[in-house]
Design a protein around this motif. Structure first.
Motif, PDB file in Angstrom:
ATOM      1  N   PRO A  40      26.374  39.152  45.109  1.00  0.00           N
ATOM      2  CA  PRO A  40      27.239  40.325  44.840  1.00  0.00           C
ATOM      3  C   PRO A  40      28.358  40.532  45.861  1.00  0.00           C
ATOM      4  N   PRO A  41      28.099  40.456  47.180  1.00  0.00           N
ATOM      5  CA  PRO A  41      29.230  40.647  48.104  1.00  0.00           C
ATOM      6  C   PRO A  41      30.270  39.538  48.014  1.00  0.00           C
ATOM      7  N   LEU A  42      29.840  38.306  47.720  1.00  0.00           N
ATOM      8  CA  LEU A  42      30.814  37.229  47.547  1.00  0.00           C
ATOM      9  C   LEU A  42      31.684  37.474  46.317  1.00  0.00           C
ATOM     10  N   LEU A  43      31.068  37.933  45.234  1.00  0.00           N
ATOM     11  CA  LEU A  43      31.833  38.243  44.028  1.00  0.00           C
ATOM     12  C   LEU A  43      32.811  39.393  44.283  1.00  0.00           C
ATOM     13  N   LYS A  44      32.377  40.360  45.032  1.00  0.00           N
ATOM     14  CA  LYS A  44      33.258  41.496  45.336  1.00  0.00           C
ATOM     15  C   LYS A  44      34.456  41.040  46.161  1.00  0.00           C
ATOM     16  N   LEU A  45      34.206  40.190  47.150  1.00  0.00           N
ATOM     17  CA  LEU A  45      35.299  39.678  47.984  1.00  0.00           C
ATOM     18  C   LEU A  45      36.258  38.843  47.143  1.00  0.00           C
ATOM     19  N   PHE A  46      35.703  38.051  46.237  1.00  0.00           N
ATOM     20  CA  PHE A  46      36.531  37.217  45.356  1.00  0.00           C
ATOM     21  C   PHE A  46      37.397  38.089  44.435  1.00  0.00           C
ATOM     22  N   LYS A  47      36.820  39.158  43.930  1.00  0.00           N
ATOM     23  CA  LYS A  47      37.541  40.028  42.992  1.00  0.00           C
ATOM     24  C   LYS A  47      38.604  40.856  43.694  1.00  0.00           C
ATOM     25  N   GLU A  48      38.290  41.398  44.872  1.00  0.00           N
ATOM     26  CA  GLU A  48      39.200  42.328  45.548  1.00  0.00           C
ATOM     27  C   GLU A  48      40.501  41.666  45.968  1.00  0.00           C
ATOM     28  N   GLY A  49      40.427  40.399  46.331  1.00  0.00           N
ATOM     29  CA  GLY A  49      41.642  39.688  46.689  1.00  0.00           C
ATOM     30  C   GLY A  49      42.347  40.281  47.887  1.00  0.00           C
ATOM     31  N   THR A  50      41.606  40.617  48.964  1.00  0.00           N
ATOM     32  CA  THR A  50      42.238  41.144  50.172  1.00  0.00           C
ATOM     33  C   THR A  50      43.236  40.151  50.751  1.00  0.00           C
ATOM     34  N   SER A  51      42.968  38.875  50.534  1.00  0.00           N
ATOM     35  CA  SER A  51      43.913  37.819  50.926  1.00  0.00           C
ATOM     36  C   SER A  51      43.539  36.565  50.156  1.00  0.00           C
ATOM     37  N   PRO A  52      44.507  35.678  49.901  1.00  0.00           N
ATOM     38  CA  PRO A  52      44.165  34.416  49.226  1.00  0.00           C
ATOM     39  C   PRO A  52      43.110  33.618  49.982  1.00  0.00           C
ATOM     40  N   GLU A  53      43.189  33.640  51.313  1.00  0.00           N
ATOM     41  CA  GLU A  53      42.213  32.895  52.114  1.00  0.00           C
ATOM     42  C   GLU A  53      40.799  33.419  51.880  1.00  0.00           C
ATOM     43  N   ALA A  54      40.651  34.742  51.801  1.00  0.00           N
ATOM     44  CA  ALA A  54      39.338  35.334  51.561  1.00  0.00           C
ATOM     45  C   ALA A  54      38.828  34.988  50.167  1.00  0.00           C
ATOM     46  N   GLN A  55      39.718  35.028  49.182  1.00  0.00           N
ATOM     47  CA  GLN A  55      39.312  34.666  47.817  1.00  0.00           C
ATOM     48  C   GLN A  55      38.877  33.214  47.737  1.00  0.00           C
ATOM     49  N   ILE A  56      39.608  32.348  48.408  1.00  0.00           N
ATOM     50  CA  ILE A  56      39.257  30.923  48.409  1.00  0.00           C
ATOM     51  C   ILE A  56      37.903  30.716  49.083  1.00  0.00           C
TER      52      ILE A  56
ATOM     53  N   ILE B 107      25.160  37.184  35.853  1.00  0.00           N
ATOM     54  CA  ILE B 107      24.653  38.555  35.784  1.00  0.00           C
ATOM     55  C   ILE B 107      25.503  39.495  36.640  1.00  0.00           C
ATOM     56  N   GLY B 108      26.076  38.966  37.705  1.00  0.00           N
ATOM     57  CA  GLY B 108      26.932  39.775  38.569  1.00  0.00           C
ATOM     58  C   GLY B 108      28.311  40.036  37.996  1.00  0.00           C
ATOM     59  N   LEU B 109      28.489  39.786  36.695  1.00  0.00           N
ATOM     60  CA  LEU B 109      29.765  40.021  35.987  1.00  0.00           C
ATOM     61  C   LEU B 109      30.897  39.192  36.594  1.00  0.00           C
ATOM     62  N   ALA B 110      30.556  37.965  36.974  1.00  0.00           N
ATOM     63  CA  ALA B 110      31.553  37.106  37.613  1.00  0.00           C
ATOM     64  C   ALA B 110      32.593  36.605  36.626  1.00  0.00           C
TER      65      ALA B 110
END
Length: 606
Positions: free
Chosen positions: A200-216, A237-240
Motif C-alpha cells: 500500500p505505501p508503495l502504491l501510494k507513492l507511485f500514485k501521488e507522483g511527488t517526483s518522477p524519481e519517486a514514482q520510478i 487488491i490495492g487498486l493499483a
C-alpha cells in the motif's frame, strides 16, 4: 483511520497496565527485594517508552503499525512473565513458599527479557523519531532490534516501509529504492515485504507522483515484487491497476517505462490482472505510446489509403490528449477513461526532444506489455486489433531490430493464436481485404525469408500457421517460404515450419486439399523425408504432415517417387509409443496410398 488509531492505542495501553501491576507488586515483595527493585527500574523505563509511543501513535496519522504491534506483543509476553515471578515474592504461608521455589537465576532470565524489550522499544522510538521535534519523521535504521535477531532482514524492511509510508519526500524515494533492492535479492524478501504491508505505501507513492524519481522507485519495487501470482493479487487488491493506467497517460517517459514494465509483469503472472488491465482500457494508451514517431517517415504509401487514415488517427490522438490538464484526468470507468484517452504531461514537442534511448526503452516496454496482455487472451487480442495495433506492430517489425522487434513479433504471434481459436476474431482482424492484415503477413513472410534468426523466425512461422485458415487457395505465396524452412539447419525452425504447414493441410482446414497440392508443388516431400531422420520431435511433425498430404493428395507422383509409402510403413515405432494417436493417422495414410500405388506396394511385398 480513527478506528485504526484507537486500535493501536488499545494495544499499547495493555502493556502499560501490565507494567503498573508489576510496579505495584514489586512494592509488596517480601523476598528477593533487591532483585525485585532491579526489575522495578527496568519496568519503569519500559513503561516510559510505552507512554512515548502512545503519545506518538495518537498524534500521528498514517501510522505504519506492523513493527509496533509485533514489538508490543513481545513486550506483553515479557511483562506477563515478570508479573508471575514478582508475585511469588509476596508474603505467603510457609507451605506455599516451600512449594514455590524462586531463584536468582529466575530474576536474571526475566531481566534479560526486559532488557530485550527495552532495546526493541528504543529501536521503535528511533525509527519513528517519536521523541523528535518533527511529527511524522521517520529515520531508516540499520541497527538490529532483539525481536529481529533471528531475522535481521525484518528490521530493515520495517524501517524502509515505515519511511515510504510516513517519511519526508526525499526519504520516501530513497526508502522505495531500498525496498526495490531488497525485493530484487530473493523471493523471501519479497514475501516479507508483502506480509509486512509494504505494497500500500508503495502504491501510494507511485500514485501521488511527488517526483518522477519517486514514482520510478516505487514502480521498480512493485515490479520486483510482482513475479508471483499471489503477490500480484495483493497489488491488484490495492487498486493499483487504475493508477497504473492513469500514470501511463500523464507522466514523463521515464515513469511510463516503469509503468508499462509493471503492466507486463503483472499480466504475465496473473490472468486476473491481465483481464483487469483490459477492462481499465490500458491497451489503447500502450498502442498510442508504441506508435509515437512510428509513422513519421515517407513510407506510409506502402500500406494503402485506409492504413494512412488509421495511422493518422493514432498520431492525432497523442496530439489531442496532450491538451488536457493533468488535474482533469478521469480515472476508473468514467466515460473519457473508457474511450481510452491516453494523455501525457509533456507536450508533443517535449516528447520528440526526449533522449532517443529513453524513447527506445519506452517502446520496448510497451511492446512487451502488449505481448503479455495478448498472451492467451482472445478478448485482449480483439481489443488490440480494434485500436489499429496490428498496423503499428507491422511497421515496427519492418523498421526495428533487437528486443523491440522481437516483442512486436511475439505480440503478433499471440494475436494470431487467439484468431486461430476464435472465428469471429479471425474474420474481423484478418479478413483478406484488410490493409493491417496484409501488412502483418508481408512482414511475417519477410522475417521468415530474409532474417536468418531463429528467435525471430519461429514466432513468425507460428503466426502464419495460426492464420492458415484465413488464406485462400490462390495465396500460395505463404506456402513456399514455409516449405523452404523445413530444411533449415536449426531443428526448431524446421519443426515449426512442419507444424505450420500441417495447419494448412489438416482436415479442419476447409481448403486442405488445395493447400496439400500446393505444398507438394513447392517440392516439400524430399525435405520432409530428410526431416524424418532428425530427432523424435521433428519425426513426429514430419510424419503428421506426410500423412495429411497422403490423405488429401495421395495420387501425386511426388509421393510415389519419394517412396512415402515405404517411409510411413517403416516409421520409427518409438514415436507411436509416445504418441499413440499417431498410429491411426499413419494407418489411414498407408491405406489411402495403397489405393493409388498398389504397384509400388506389390514390389515391396515381393
Amino acid at each position: 483511520m480513527a478506528s485504526d488509531e484507537k486500535r493501536i492505542e488499545n494495544d499499547l495501553s495493555y502493556p502499560i497496565l501490565l507494567s503498573e501491576r508489576v510496579r505495584a507488586t514489586v512494592d509488596e515483595a517480601e523476598s528477593f527485594k533487591f532483585e525485585c527493585a532491579e526489575v522495578g527500574k527496568q519496568v519503569d523505563r519500559l513503561c516510559q517508552m510505552l507512554r512515548t509511543m502512545v503519545r506518538f501513535a495518537t498524534a500521528t496519522p498514517n501510522l505504519y503499525e506492523p513493527p509496533i504491534r509485533r514489538v508490543v506483543a513481545e513486550v506483553c509476553k515479557n511483562l506477563e512473565r515478570t508479573l508471575i515471578l514478582v508475585r511469588k515474592c509476596k508474603r505467603r504461608s510457609i507451605l506455599r513458599r516451600v512449594v514455590t521455589i524462586v531463584t536468582v537465576a529466575d530474576f536474571r532470565k526475566v531481566l534479560s527479557f526486559l532488557e530485550a524489550s527495552i532495546g526493541d522499544m528504543k529501536w521503535l522510538i528511533d525509527v519513528f523519531d517519536a521523541e523528535g521535534a518533527e511529527g511524522g519523521k521517520v529515520v531508516i535504521q540499520h541497527s538490529l532490534p532483539q525481536i529481529a535477531s533471528n531475522d535481521p532482514m525484518l528490521s530493515w524492511i520495517w524501517s524502509h516501509i515505515a519511511t515510504v509510508q510516513m517519511g519526508l519526500p526525499g526519504d520516501r524515494c530513497e526508502a522505495a529504492k531500498g525496498l526495490a533492492s531488497l525485493a530484487n535479492d530473493n523471493d523471501r524478501n519479497k514475501t516479507i515485504i508483502v506480509e509486512e504491508g509494504g505494497v500500500p505505501p508503495l502504491l501510494k507513492l507511485f500514485k501521488e507522483g511527488t517526483s518522477p524519481e519517486a514514482q520510478i522507485a516505487a514502480a521498480t519495487a512493485l515490479y520486483n515484487l510482482a513475479n508471483d501470482r499471489d503477490r500480484v493479487q495483493v497489488i491488484v487488491i490495492g487498486l493499483a491497476i487504475p493508477n497504473i493506467v492513469q500514470v501511463l497517460g500523464e507522466s514523463p517517459m521515464g515513469v511510463q517505462i516503469e509503468a508499462s514494465r509493471l503492466v507486463a509483469r503483472m499480466a504475465e503472472h496473473d490472468p486476473v490482472a491481465q483481464e483487469d488491465f483490459a477492462r481499465e482500457n490500458v491497451i489503447r494508451p500502450l498502442v498510442t505510446l508504441l506508435s509515437f514517431e512510428t509513422f513519421l517517415d515517407g513510407s506510409k504509401d506502402q500500406l494503402g489509403k485506409q492504413s494512412i487514415h488509421s495511422i493518422l488517427q493514432i498520431n492525432k490522438e497523442l496530439e489531442k490528449n496532450s491538451l488536457y490538464k493533468s488535474n482533469s484526468r478521469p480515472v476508473g470507468n468514467s466515460p473519457m477513461h473508457m474511450e481510452g484517452s491516453s494523455r501525457t504531461g509533456h507536450s508533443r514537442k517535449e516528447r520528440e526532444n526526449e533522449d532517443p534511448e529513453i524513447k527506445l526503452k519506452l517502446k520496448i516496454s510497451c511492446a512487451r506489455a502488449l505481448w503479455m496482455l495478448a498472451k492467451g487472451s482472445v478478448s485482449n487480442s480483439r481489443k488490440l486489433t480494434e485500436t489499429k495495433g496490428l498496423l503499428c506492430l507491422a511497421k515496427l517489425v519492418e523498421n526495428d531490430q533487437g528486443e523491440r522487434q522481437f516483442n512486436c513479433l511475439m505480440t503478433i504471434m499471440e494475436i494470431a493464436a487467439a484468431a486461430e481459436s476464435n472465428a469471429d476474431l479471425r474474420r474481423a482482424a484478418f479478413k483478406t481485404n484488410s490493409p493491417a492484415a496484409k501488412a502483418v503477413v508481408e512482414q511475417l513472410l519477410r522475417v521468415i525469408q530474409e532474417l536468418d534468426n531463429p528467435s525471430l523466425q519461429i514466432p513468425a512461422i507460428k503466426s502464419i500457421g495460426s492464420l492458415a485458415r484465413t488464406f485462400s487457395a490462390k495465396e500460395t505465396r505463404v506456402i513456399g517460404p514455409l516449405v523452404t524452412q523445413i530444411s533449415h539447419r536449426n531443428l526448431d525452425v524446421a519443426a515449426e515450419a512442419a507444424i505450420a504447414l500441417g495447419k494448412f493441410a489438416c482436415p479442419e482446414n476447409f481448403l486442405c486439399v488445395e493447400h496439400s497440392k500446393a505444398i507438394i508443388e513447392f517440392k516439400a516431400i524430399p525435405q520432409l523425408m530428410r526431416l524424418l531422420r532428425n530427432n523424435e520431435h521433428n519425426q513426429l511433425h514430419g510424419l503428421i504432415l506426410l500423412c495429411y498430404l497422403a490423405l488429401h493428395a495421395g495420387n501425386s507422383e511426388s509421393l510415389e517417387q519419394a517412396r512415402v509409402l515405404t517411409a510411413l510403413e517403416g516409421a520409427d515405432r518409438t514415436v507411436f509409443s509416445h504418441h499413440p494417436e499417431l498410429r491411426e493417422l499413419v494407418s489411414r495414410a498407408i491405406y489411402h496410398l495403397n489405393l493409388y500405388h498398389t504397384g509400388v506396394q506389390s514390389q515391396i511385398m515381393s
